[in-house]
Design an enzyme around this catalytic site. Structure first.
Site, PDB file in Angstrom:
ATOM      1  N   ASN A 121      -5.152  15.375  -2.204  1.00 35.05           N
ATOM      2  CA  ASN A 121      -3.994  16.201  -1.847  1.00 35.05           C
ATOM      3  C   ASN A 121      -3.935  17.449  -2.735  1.00 35.05           C
ATOM      4  O   ASN A 121      -3.554  17.387  -3.904  1.00 35.05           O
ATOM      5  CB  ASN A 121      -2.730  15.344  -2.006  1.00 35.05           C
ATOM      6  CG  ASN A 121      -1.483  16.069  -1.563  1.00 35.05           C
ATOM      7  OD1 ASN A 121      -1.419  17.301  -1.581  1.00 35.05           O
ATOM      8  ND2 ASN A 121      -0.477  15.307  -1.170  1.00 35.05           N
ATOM      9  N   ASP A 146       0.797   8.162  -7.616  1.00 30.96           N
ATOM     10  CA  ASP A 146       1.233   7.624  -6.334  1.00 30.96           C
ATOM     11  C   ASP A 146       2.732   7.779  -6.208  1.00 30.96           C
ATOM     12  O   ASP A 146       3.447   7.546  -7.189  1.00 30.96           O
ATOM     13  CB  ASP A 146       0.882   6.130  -6.262  1.00 30.96           C
ATOM     14  CG  ASP A 146      -0.104   5.896  -5.149  1.00 30.96           C
ATOM     15  OD1 ASP A 146       0.302   6.078  -3.988  1.00 30.96           O
ATOM     16  OD2 ASP A 146      -1.262   5.573  -5.449  1.00 30.96           O
ATOM     17  N   GLY A 187       4.395  16.793   2.943  1.00 33.51           N
ATOM     18  CA  GLY A 187       5.084  15.529   3.221  1.00 33.51           C
ATOM     19  C   GLY A 187       6.551  15.730   3.601  1.00 33.51           C
ATOM     20  O   GLY A 187       6.882  16.554   4.457  1.00 33.51           O
ATOM     21  N   LYS A 212       9.988  23.397  -7.950  1.00 30.33           N
ATOM     22  CA  LYS A 212       9.891  21.968  -7.597  1.00 30.33           C
ATOM     23  C   LYS A 212       9.597  21.150  -8.853  1.00 30.33           C
ATOM     24  O   LYS A 212      10.152  20.078  -9.057  1.00 30.33           O
ATOM     25  CB  LYS A 212       8.817  21.744  -6.515  1.00 30.33           C
ATOM     26  CG  LYS A 212       8.699  20.278  -6.111  1.00 30.33           C
ATOM     27  CD  LYS A 212       7.691  20.017  -5.006  1.00 30.33           C
ATOM     28  CE  LYS A 212       7.537  18.516  -4.768  1.00 30.33           C
ATOM     29  NZ  LYS A 212       6.498  18.154  -3.808  1.00 30.33           N
ATOM     30  N   HIS A 241       9.940  14.160  -9.240  1.00 30.57           N
ATOM     31  CA  HIS A 241       9.472  12.849  -9.681  1.00 30.57           C
ATOM     32  C   HIS A 241       8.078  12.956 -10.302  1.00 30.57           C
ATOM     33  O   HIS A 241       7.801  12.431 -11.353  1.00 30.57           O
ATOM     34  CB  HIS A 241       9.464  11.926  -8.460  1.00 30.57           C
ATOM     35  CG  HIS A 241       8.757  12.492  -7.245  1.00 30.57           C
ATOM     36  ND1 HIS A 241       9.022  13.735  -6.749  1.00 30.57           N
ATOM     37  CD2 HIS A 241       7.752  11.988  -6.464  1.00 30.57           C
ATOM     38  CE1 HIS A 241       8.243  13.975  -5.707  1.00 30.57           C
ATOM     39  NE2 HIS A 241       7.463  12.932  -5.512  1.00 30.57           N
ATOM     40  N   ARG A 242       7.203  13.702  -9.600  1.00 29.31           N
ATOM     41  CA  ARG A 242       5.807  13.805 -10.043  1.00 29.31           C
ATOM     42  C   ARG A 242       5.721  14.539 -11.379  1.00 29.31           C
ATOM     43  O   ARG A 242       5.016  14.104 -12.296  1.00 29.31           O
ATOM     44  CB  ARG A 242       4.997  14.556  -8.976  1.00 29.31           C
ATOM     45  CG  ARG A 242       3.540  14.810  -9.320  1.00 29.31           C
ATOM     46  CD  ARG A 242       2.756  15.250  -8.107  1.00 29.31           C
ATOM     47  NE  ARG A 242       2.892  14.261  -7.051  1.00 29.31           N
ATOM     48  CZ  ARG A 242       3.692  14.430  -5.975  1.00 29.31           C
ATOM     49  NH1 ARG A 242       4.345  15.557  -5.787  1.00 29.31           N
ATOM     50  NH2 ARG A 242       3.816  13.465  -5.088  1.00 29.31           N
TER      51      ARG A 242
HETATM   52  P1  IMP Z   1       1.029   9.320  -1.939  1.00 27.93           P
HETATM   53  O1  IMP Z   1       0.599   7.928  -1.563  1.00 27.93           O
HETATM   54  O2  IMP Z   1       1.376   9.480  -3.367  1.00 27.93           O
HETATM   55  O3  IMP Z   1       0.092  10.371  -1.444  1.00 27.93           O
HETATM   56  O4  IMP Z   1       2.400   9.607  -1.193  1.00 27.93           O
HETATM   57  C1  IMP Z   1       2.758   8.966  -0.002  1.00 27.93           C
HETATM   58  C2  IMP Z   1       3.518   9.885   0.910  1.00 27.93           C
HETATM   59  O5  IMP Z   1       4.781  10.155   0.329  1.00 27.93           O
HETATM   60  C3  IMP Z   1       2.867  11.228   1.149  1.00 27.93           C
HETATM   61  O6  IMP Z   1       2.039  11.194   2.266  1.00 27.93           O
HETATM   62  C4  IMP Z   1       4.053  12.117   1.412  1.00 27.93           C
HETATM   63  O7  IMP Z   1       4.385  12.051   2.775  1.00 27.93           O
HETATM   64  C5  IMP Z   1       5.164  11.467   0.607  1.00 27.93           C
HETATM   65  N1  IMP Z   1       5.328  12.171  -0.664  1.00 27.93           N
HETATM   66  C6  IMP Z   1       4.888  11.813  -1.886  1.00 27.93           C
HETATM   67  N2  IMP Z   1       5.232  12.721  -2.805  1.00 27.93           N
HETATM   68  C7  IMP Z   1       5.892  13.683  -2.131  1.00 27.93           C
HETATM   69  C8  IMP Z   1       6.487  14.905  -2.524  1.00 27.93           C
HETATM   70  O8  IMP Z   1       6.449  15.335  -3.692  1.00 27.93           O
HETATM   71  N3  IMP Z   1       7.074  15.601  -1.547  1.00 27.93           N
HETATM   72  C9  IMP Z   1       7.125  15.197  -0.255  1.00 27.93           C
HETATM   73  N4  IMP Z   1       6.579  14.082   0.170  1.00 27.93           N
HETATM   74  C10 IMP Z   1       5.960  13.329  -0.770  1.00 27.93           C
END
Ligand code: IMP
Length: 198
Positions: A15, A73, A149, A171, A176-177
């Site tokens: 990503n 994640d 997302g 952001k 969270h990230r």
């Molecule tokens: P991942 O498994 O960490 O890639 O996240 C799972 C899903 O959560 C992603 O496909 C996004 O749709 C959603 N997601 C995770 N982090 C974010 C964010 O910071 N913004 C928006 N959607 C997020």
């Protein structure tokens, strides 16, 4: 914190948005991030626990590539939907998407939700795992064109903008990230200093 790059970490993610968010934070800790496109770690374990998913992915990546690795994640947890989609956020995004979530939320007054992030690092001999969340609300309509997302439908507490209406720097002030990786980077730098490997 330092401005020079004294630590190298491979970020196991496909990503590019995540990479763009995390890179400037890493640099503040003197950490250079290089993207490592996941291969084996793509096979995620079936777990309802984001921490277990991240732990498994980081260890699998480390076993495979034998390089210092970061995995992050995340998931969106919506209160009125009992935490759905949570650990299934990726699948739910790919299947019903933002509009599907808005449909499930039609007529629902309680819009409270949070994003949770788990950042996991293997940097031999250290293993670090940190979590963080950002509270906010689900909008009634998508807004903004940035990010990825569920960004267009999430407004963090004490902001009026959705994540998709913010720059990456903005952001990162809420996300969270940003919080989870900052905690993990801070711990890594501390450990490396403590054990005199920096
Ligand atoms: P991942 O498994 O960490 O890639 O996240 C799972 C899903 O959560 C992603 O496909 C996004 O749709 C959603 N997601 C995770 N982090 C974010 C964010 O910071 N913004 C928006 N959607 C997020």
């Amino acid at each position: 914190m330092t401005n020079t790059c004294s630590i190298k970490l491979f970020f196991a993610t496909g990503n590019i948005h995540k990479l763009n968010e995390v890179k400037p934070i890493a640099e503040r800790y003197g950490i250079c991030l290089e993207q490592m496109i996941e291969s084996r770690a793509k096979v995620e374990i079936q777990s309802s626990d984001l921490i277990e998913i991240a732990r498994y992915a980081v260890l699998e990546n480390y076993k495979l590539f034998k390089k210092p690795v970061l995995v992050e994640d995340a998931g969106l947890f919506i209160e009125a939907l009992n935490g759905f989609p949570g650990p299934y956020s990726s699948y739910v995004y790919k299947t019903i998407g933002v509009n599907g979530i808005l449909k499930l939320m039609e007529g629902v007054d309680n819009r409270r939700a949070y994003f949770m992030s788990v950042a996991a690092i293997v940097y031999e001999p250290f293993f670090i795992i940190e979590t963080a969340r950002v509270e906010g609300v689900i909008t009634k309509e998508p807004r903004g064109s940035g990010g990825f997302g569920f960004d267009p439908i999430f407004v963090p507490r004490s902001s009026k903008k959705t994540f998709a209406e913010m720059s990456i720097d903005e952001k990162n002030m809420y996300s969270h990230r940003a919080k989870a990786v900052s905690k993990a980077f801070s711990k890594l730098v501390h450990l490396l200093k403590t054990y005199n490997t920096l």
